[in-house]
Design a protein around this motif. Structure first.
Motif, PDB file in Angstrom:
ATOM      1  N   LEU A  75       0.744  -1.535   0.196  1.00 31.17           N
ATOM      2  CA  LEU A  75       0.226   0.179  -0.082  1.00 31.17           C
ATOM      3  C   LEU A  75       0.748   0.802  -0.270  1.00 31.17           C
ATOM      4  O   LEU A  75       1.406   1.060   1.004  1.00 31.17           O
ATOM      5  CB  LEU A  75      -1.287   0.125   1.167  1.00 31.17           C
ATOM      6  N   ILE A  76       0.276   2.273  -0.446  1.00 33.54           N
ATOM      7  CA  ILE A  76       0.918   3.504  -1.211  1.00 33.54           C
ATOM      8  C   ILE A  76       0.583   4.322  -0.489  1.00 33.54           C
ATOM      9  O   ILE A  76      -0.860   4.577  -1.471  1.00 33.54           O
ATOM     10  CB  ILE A  76       1.308   3.574  -2.415  1.00 33.54           C
ATOM     11  N   TYR A  77       0.987   5.515   0.260  1.00 33.32           N
ATOM     12  CA  TYR A  77      -0.189   6.603   0.658  1.00 33.32           C
ATOM     13  C   TYR A  77       0.562   7.446  -0.012  1.00 33.32           C
ATOM     14  O   TYR A  77       2.417   7.991   0.334  1.00 33.32           O
ATOM     15  CB  TYR A  77      -0.077   7.184   2.093  1.00 33.32           C
ATOM     16  N   PHE A  78       0.093   8.325  -0.837  1.00 39.81           N
ATOM     17  CA  PHE A  78       0.627   9.504  -1.613  1.00 39.81           C
ATOM     18  C   PHE A  78       0.203  10.899  -1.433  1.00 39.81           C
ATOM     19  O   PHE A  78      -0.871  10.943  -1.803  1.00 39.81           O
ATOM     20  CB  PHE A  78       0.512   9.516  -3.377  1.00 39.81           C
ATOM     21  N   ASP A  79       1.006  11.286  -0.588  1.00 44.22           N
ATOM     22  CA  ASP A  79       0.709  13.019   0.174  1.00 44.22           C
ATOM     23  C   ASP A  79       1.630  13.917   0.074  1.00 44.22           C
ATOM     24  O   ASP A  79       2.176  13.875   0.664  1.00 44.22           O
ATOM     25  CB  ASP A  79       0.789  12.468   1.548  1.00 44.22           C
ATOM     26  N   ALA A  80       2.119  14.404  -1.661  1.00 41.15           N
ATOM     27  CA  ALA A  80       3.103  14.830  -2.089  1.00 41.15           C
ATOM     28  C   ALA A  80       2.311  16.199  -1.754  1.00 41.15           C
ATOM     29  O   ALA A  80       0.929  16.386  -1.596  1.00 41.15           O
ATOM     30  CB  ALA A  80       3.432  15.026  -3.117  1.00 41.15           C
TER      31      ALA A  80
END
Ligand SMILES: C[S@@+](CC[C@H](N)C(=O)[O-])C[C@H]1O[C@@H](n2cnc3c(N)ncnc32)[C@H](O)[C@@H]1O
Length: 225
Positions: A151-156
């Motif tokens: 799982l990846i939280y992409f929070d850029a």
């Protein structure tokens, strides 16, 4: 050092504002509400199924709020989490403490947040029996993943503020770093974001967004890849 200051949000939790990026770390319509909706409910709880262990990657770890919420949720589902958080500009402990998360979050969650925030970077730190944190103070753009994630939280910061984080090359790197049936969640459902995700190989789902935001995205690495 990046100029950061604490700003309030609509649900009573605060967030940080970055002068350098002219952007807030969370939605001003509710920091905790956004994190819970986008990353925990639509990400973490959606990929669990019967898994007993999960490798999670966060791009843009910032205040460590998503990490603490994940650590708090993990024992409820009996899943052990290895969490890798990438951050280019880690806020100082003083700035992090001024968010007030140590008092505003539920006590158990706040305790986990304090431990995660205090964990040194560069090696895995056991935070609880359910959660190990590996903080990496690196630039995502040049970072080369050396393992697979579920799982990846992409929070850029938003695509308009940081287009290089959301380009095809970035999403190809993340696609390759995901294991089969892995997923990436992010708060932006901009057309360019969905196009680049699809081009990188993801199956893209548009989901209901958090308050005041129509949509968010969950993107899957489906088994035929
Ligand atoms: C929207 S904020 C993230 C908020 C964070 N997830 C939280 O819960 O507080 C974006 C974060 O990405 C970080 N960032 C920006 N450019 C980066 C890069 N090239 N590599 C790694 N992190 C980066 C910023 O410093 C900031 O902490």
């Amino acid at each position: 050092m990046d100029e950061l200051r604490v700003v309030p949000t609509a649900d009573g939790t605060s967030t940080l504002y970055s002068e350098r990026f002219n952007a807030t770390y969370h939605s001003v319509n509710g920091a905790l509400t956004e994190s819970m909706h986008v990353f925990i409910k639509s990400g973490f709880e959606a990929v669990l199924h019967d898994k007993k262990a999960l490798e999670v990657l966060e791009v843009g770890m910032g205040t460590c709020l998503n990490a603490a919420l994940t650590a708090w949720d993990a024992p409820k589902f009996g899943v052990k989490v290895h969490y890798t958080g990438i951050e280019l500009l880690p806020p100082t402990l003083e700035v992090l403490n001024s968010t007030g998360y140590q008092t505003v979050l539920e006590p158990e969650c706040a305790e986990l947040w304090v431990k995660i925030v205090a964990a040194p970077a560069g090696h895995p730190v056991p935070v609880s029996p359910w959660f190990t944190a590996l903080k990496l103070y690196v630039d995502f753009i040049s970072w080369i993943p050396n393992q697979r994630y579920d799982l990846i939280y992409f929070d850029a910061f938003a695509p308009d503020d940081q287009p290089e984080m959301w380009n095809l090359e970035s999403f190809r790197k993340l696609f390759d770093a995901l294991g089969p049936n892995g997923a990436l969640v992010t708060y932006s459902a901009k057309g360019m974001v969905k196009r680049n995700l699809r081009c990188a190989g993801f199956s893209v789902e548009r989901l209901q967004g958090p308050p005041a935001k129509r949509h968010m995205v969950r993107a899957w690495k489906t088994p035929d890849h």
